[in-house]
Design a protein around this motif. Structure first.
Motif, PDB file in Angstrom:
ATOM      1  N   SER A   1       4.008   2.338   2.472  1.00 40.28           N
ATOM      2  CA  SER A   1       4.620   1.161   3.098  1.00 40.28           C
ATOM      3  C   SER A   1       6.140   1.161   2.948  1.00 40.28           C
ATOM      4  O   SER A   1       6.815   0.343   3.572  1.00 40.28           O
ATOM      5  N   GLY A   2       6.649   2.047   2.124  1.00 41.56           N
ATOM      6  CA  GLY A   2       8.109   2.143   2.014  1.00 41.56           C
ATOM      7  C   GLY A   2       8.682   1.483   0.765  1.00 41.56           C
ATOM      8  O   GLY A   2       9.870   1.175   0.710  1.00 41.56           O
ATOM      9  N   LYS A   3       7.830   1.300  -0.243  1.00 44.73           N
ATOM     10  CA  LYS A   3       8.269   0.616  -1.467  1.00 44.73           C
ATOM     11  C   LYS A   3       9.404   1.341  -2.179  1.00 44.73           C
ATOM     12  O   LYS A   3      10.430   0.740  -2.477  1.00 44.73           O
ATOM     13  N   SER A   4       9.200   2.633  -2.436  1.00 50.54           N
ATOM     14  CA  SER A   4      10.232   3.293  -3.252  1.00 50.54           C
ATOM     15  C   SER A   4      11.534   3.460  -2.476  1.00 50.54           C
ATOM     16  O   SER A   4      12.610   3.379  -3.056  1.00 50.54           O
ATOM     17  N   THR A   5      11.426   3.609  -1.165  1.00 57.84           N
ATOM     18  CA  THR A   5      12.644   3.669  -0.349  1.00 57.84           C
ATOM     19  C   THR A   5      13.379   2.327  -0.423  1.00 57.84           C
ATOM     20  O   THR A   5      14.593   2.274  -0.572  1.00 57.84           O
TER      21      THR A   5
ATOM     22  N   SER B   1      15.263  -2.395   7.063  1.00 60.56           N
ATOM     23  CA  SER B   1      15.241  -0.950   7.321  1.00 60.56           C
ATOM     24  C   SER B   1      16.144  -0.269   6.305  1.00 60.56           C
ATOM     25  O   SER B   1      17.326  -0.601   6.199  1.00 60.56           O
ATOM     26  N   ALA B   2      15.567   0.640   5.580  1.00 60.70           N
ATOM     27  CA  ALA B   2      16.366   1.390   4.613  1.00 60.70           C
ATOM     28  C   ALA B   2      17.279   2.362   5.355  1.00 60.70           C
ATOM     29  O   ALA B   2      18.297   2.795   4.830  1.00 60.70           O
ATOM     30  N   LEU B   3      16.887   2.657   6.592  1.00 56.49           N
ATOM     31  CA  LEU B   3      17.646   3.605   7.413  1.00 56.49           C
ATOM     32  C   LEU B   3      18.946   2.988   7.929  1.00 56.49           C
ATOM     33  O   LEU B   3      20.018   3.579   7.830  1.00 56.49           O
TER      34      LEU B   3
ATOM     35  N   VAL C   1       0.844  -1.200   0.000  1.00 55.77           N
ATOM     36  CA  VAL C   1       0.000   0.000   0.000  1.00 55.77           C
ATOM     37  C   VAL C   1       0.883   1.257   0.000  1.00 55.77           C
ATOM     38  O   VAL C   1       2.042   1.194   0.386  1.00 55.77           O
ATOM     39  N   PRO C   2       0.322   2.404  -0.434  1.00 51.72           N
ATOM     40  CA  PRO C   2       1.115   3.636  -0.416  1.00 51.72           C
ATOM     41  C   PRO C   2       1.602   3.939   1.004  1.00 51.72           C
ATOM     42  O   PRO C   2       0.864   3.741   1.968  1.00 51.72           O
TER      43      PRO C   2
ATOM     44  N   ASP D   1      13.519  -0.400  11.819  1.00 52.73           N
ATOM     45  CA  ASP D   1      14.143   0.420  12.861  1.00 52.73           C
ATOM     46  C   ASP D   1      13.120   0.966  13.843  1.00 52.73           C
ATOM     47  O   ASP D   1      13.462   1.434  14.920  1.00 52.73           O
ATOM     48  N   ARG D   2      11.827   0.878  13.464  1.00 54.33           N
ATOM     49  CA  ARG D   2      10.797   1.393  14.378  1.00 54.33           C
ATOM     50  C   ARG D   2      10.486   0.362  15.455  1.00 54.33           C
ATOM     51  O   ARG D   2      10.463  -0.834  15.193  1.00 54.33           O
TER      52      ARG D   2
ATOM     53  N   LYS E   1      10.747  -0.581   7.547  1.00 60.04           N
ATOM     54  CA  LYS E   1      10.900   0.322   8.705  1.00 60.04           C
ATOM     55  C   LYS E   1      11.196  -0.458   9.987  1.00 60.04           C
ATOM     56  O   LYS E   1      10.664  -0.150  11.059  1.00 60.04           O
TER      57      LYS E   1
ATOM     58  N   GLU F   1       8.063  -1.593  -9.717  1.00 66.11           N
ATOM     59  CA  GLU F   1       7.391  -1.097  -8.517  1.00 66.11           C
ATOM     60  C   GLU F   1       6.031  -0.532  -8.897  1.00 66.11           C
ATOM     61  O   GLU F   1       5.923   0.256  -9.834  1.00 66.11           O
TER      62      GLU F   1
ATOM     63  N   ARG G   1      14.196  11.282  -4.037  1.00 65.38           N
ATOM     64  CA  ARG G   1      15.256  10.530  -3.366  1.00 65.38           C
ATOM     65  C   ARG G   1      15.948   9.553  -4.300  1.00 65.38           C
ATOM     66  O   ARG G   1      17.003   9.051  -4.010  1.00 65.38           O
TER      67      ARG G   1
HETATM   68  P1  GDP Z   1       5.784   4.092  -0.765  1.00 71.88           P
HETATM   69  O1  GDP Z   1       4.618   5.019  -0.871  1.00 71.88           O
HETATM   70  O2  GDP Z   1       5.340   2.704  -0.444  1.00 71.88           O
HETATM   71  O3  GDP Z   1       6.713   4.139  -1.934  1.00 71.88           O
HETATM   72  O4  GDP Z   1       6.611   4.550   0.533  1.00 71.88           O
HETATM   73  P2  GDP Z   1       7.883   5.494   0.655  1.00 71.88           P
HETATM   74  O5  GDP Z   1       9.121   4.763   0.232  1.00 71.88           O
HETATM   75  O6  GDP Z   1       7.598   6.782  -0.019  1.00 71.88           O
HETATM   76  O7  GDP Z   1       7.977   5.674   2.221  1.00 71.88           O
HETATM   77  C1  GDP Z   1       6.904   6.202   2.979  1.00 71.88           C
HETATM   78  C2  GDP Z   1       7.451   6.866   4.241  1.00 71.88           C
HETATM   79  O8  GDP Z   1       8.099   5.906   5.067  1.00 71.88           O
HETATM   80  C3  GDP Z   1       8.479   7.927   3.945  1.00 71.88           C
HETATM   81  O9  GDP Z   1       8.274   9.007   4.803  1.00 71.88           O
HETATM   82  C4  GDP Z   1       9.798   7.251   4.242  1.00 71.88           C
HETATM   83  O10 GDP Z   1      10.801   8.151   4.649  1.00 71.88           O
HETATM   84  C5  GDP Z   1       9.426   6.302   5.355  1.00 71.88           C
HETATM   85  N1  GDP Z   1      10.313   5.128   5.348  1.00 71.88           N
HETATM   86  C6  GDP Z   1      10.595   4.324   4.308  1.00 71.88           C
HETATM   87  N2  GDP Z   1      11.474   3.358   4.657  1.00 71.88           N
HETATM   88  C7  GDP Z   1      11.765   3.553   5.959  1.00 71.88           C
HETATM   89  C8  GDP Z   1      12.600   2.869   6.910  1.00 71.88           C
HETATM   90  O11 GDP Z   1      13.300   1.884   6.624  1.00 71.88           O
HETATM   91  N3  GDP Z   1      12.599   3.350   8.183  1.00 71.88           N
HETATM   92  C9  GDP Z   1      11.853   4.430   8.569  1.00 71.88           C
HETATM   93  N4  GDP Z   1      11.899   4.820   9.830  1.00 71.88           N
HETATM   94  N5  GDP Z   1      11.058   5.109   7.696  1.00 71.88           N
HETATM   95  C10 GDP Z   1      11.014   4.678   6.414  1.00 71.88           C
END
Ligand code: GDP
Length: 324
Positions: free
Chosen positions: A61-65, A236-238, A58-59, A199-200, A197, A149, A103
Motif C-alpha cells: 500500500s506504500g507504507k514504507s515509502t 503521493s511520495a512521487l 496492507v503490504p 499520482d496514479r 500513490k 510502521e 530506499r
Molecule cells: P509497503 O509494502 O506498504 O511498505 O509499500 P511500499 O512503500 O514498499 O510501496 C509498494 C510499491 O508502491 C512500491 O513499488 C513503491 O514504489 C510504490 N509506491 C509507493 N508510493 C508510491 C507513490 O506515491 N506513487 C507511486 N506511483 N507508487 C508508489
C-alpha cells in the motif's frame, strides 16, 4: 570483548541523544533484558513528549515509502524523527534495515533520523511491550516524532491503535477494486486515512470509494463537533502531493493530546493496554521459567480427571503469581 556498560550509565548518554547509546539500550529492551528494567522505569518517568504515529495498511500500500517521505518532511521542518518498523514475519532484529527498505538508507545517514526494525516472530506477546518501551527511549533521546510502521500483516495491525496517539491507515489504488483496509479489518482504527500513490489516475476512484464507505458508516450517527473525524488525505511520495496536508492533520492530532478529553481517553487506553500487555508478558515468562517440574502433579490429577482444566489453570496461576 567490550565491557558491558550498565544501562544506568547509558541513560545520561541516551538523554543527550547519543545514537550508539540509544541503539544499545534498545537492544536490551528488545531482548527483555532484566538489567535495563530499572533504567526503563526512569525513562518512562521522563517520557511522554513524543507524538507517536502508527502507520498501517496492507503490504504494497506504500507504507514504507510514505514513512520515508514523512520523515524527510519532518526533518526539513527541523524535527528529529524515530522510526520503528515492526515486522511480525522476521526473525531478524537488532536495528537491521531490511532488504526491501534500501530506499530508507539515505535517511539512515541523517543523525536526526533513527530507524529500527523490530522482529516480533516468537515474541510471545512481547512486541507491544518492546515497541512501547522503545518509543519511550526514542522520546527521551529527543526524537519528538516516532513513526511506528507495521511491515507484515497480523495482529500488530490492530494492536497499533493501542500503542500510538494517531493511527494512519494507508489504502492504495490498484490493489483490487475494494478498499483493502476493509478486508484487513483495519478501517475502523484509522485516525487519519491516507490514499497513497495519488499520482496514479485511478487514485481519485479509491478516494471516492473510501469517502463513500466512511459516509455510510456515519449514517445514523450524529456528527459530533467535539470529536475527531478522520480526514482522508491523498498523498503521493512521487510528487509530494498531500504531504503538507498530512503533516497538518498530524499536528492537529498532536494539539488534541495537549488538553482534550478525547486525547486523555486515548492516553488512558494506551496506558491500560501497556499495563495489561506487560502483565501478560510477565506471566508468560514466569510460566515458562517457573512452571517446569511443578506442573506434573497438577497434570497427573488432570489426566485422572480429579481436577478440572479450569481449576488446574487457576492453581497453576496461583503458584506462579505466589512467587512475587
Ligand atoms: P509497503 O509494502 O506498504 O511498505 O509499500 P511500499 O512503500 O514498499 O510501496 C509498494 C510499491 O508502491 C512500491 O513499488 C513503491 O514504489 C510504490 N509506491 C509507493 N508510493 C508510491 C507513490 O506515491 N506513487 C507511486 N506511483 N507508487 C508508489
Amino acid at each position: 570483548m567490550r565491557t558491558r556498560v550498565p544501562s544506568r550509565d547509558l541513560l545520561p548518554r541516551v538523554l543527550r541523544g547519543e545514537v550508539p547509546a540509544v541503539a544499545r539500550l534498545l537492544s536490551r529492551v528488545e531482548a527483555a533484558d532484566p538489567e535495563c528494567r530499572e533504567t526503563l522505569g526512569e525513562v518512562y518517568a521522563r517520557a511522554g513528549g513524543a507524538h507517536v504515529v502508527g502507520i498501517t495498511g496492507v503490504p504494497g500500500s506504500g507504507k514504507s515509502t510514505l514513512v520515508s517521505a514523512l520523515a524527510r518532511r519532518l526533518r526539513q521542518a527541523g524535527h528529529k524523527v524515530g522510526i520503528i518498523a515492526v515486522d511480525p514475519s522476521s526473525p531478524f532484529s537488532g536495528g537491521s534495515i531490511m532488504g526491501d527498505r534500501i530506499r530508507m538508507q539515505d535517511l539512515a545517514n541523517d543523525e536526526g533520523i533513527y530507524i529500527r526494525s523490530m522482529a516480533t516472530r516468537g515474541a510471545l506477546g512481547g512486541m507491544a511491550r518492546a515497541t512501547l518501551d522503545s518509543v519511550d527511549v526514542l522520546d527521551v533521546a529527543g526524537f519528538h516524532h516516532v513513526l511506528v510502521e507495521t511491515v507484515g500483516v497480523g495482529q500488530d495491525e490492530v494492536e497499533i491503535v493501542n500503542a500510538s496517539h494517531t493511527t494512519v491507515v494507508v489504502s492504495a489504488p490498484g490493489l483490487g477494486d475494494e478498499i483493502q483496509a476493509i478486508k484487513a479489518g483495519i478501517l475502523e482504527i484509522a485516525d487519519v486515512h491516507v490514499v497513497s500513490k495519488a499520482d496514479r489516475p485511478d487514485a481519485s476512484r479509491t478516494v471516492a470509494d473510501l469517502r463513500q464507505m466512511l459516509a455510510l458508516g456515519m449514517v445514523g450517527q450524529e456528527k459530533d463537533r467535539t470529536r475527531w473525524h478522520p480526514p482522508v488525505v491523498a498523498t503521493s511520495a512521487l510528487t509530494g502531493q498531500g504531504l503538507d496536508e498530512l503533516l497538518a492533520a498530524l499536528e492537529e492530532r498532536r494539539r488534541l493530546f495537549a488538553g482534550s478529553e478525547e486525547g486523555r481517553r486515548r492516553l488512558r487506553r494506551i496506558a491500560e493496554y501497556r499495563m495489561l500487555k506487560t502483565a501478560e508478558e510477565i506471566l508468560r515468562r514466569r510460566f515458562h521459567e517457573g512452571s517446569a517440574g511443578r506442573t506434573s502433579e497438577l497434570l497427573e490429577r488432570l489426566l485422572q480427571r480429579t481436577i478440572s482444566p479450569h481449576a488446574a489453570g487457576e492453581q497453576l496461576l496461583a503458584r506462579i503469581s505466589g512467587e512475587g
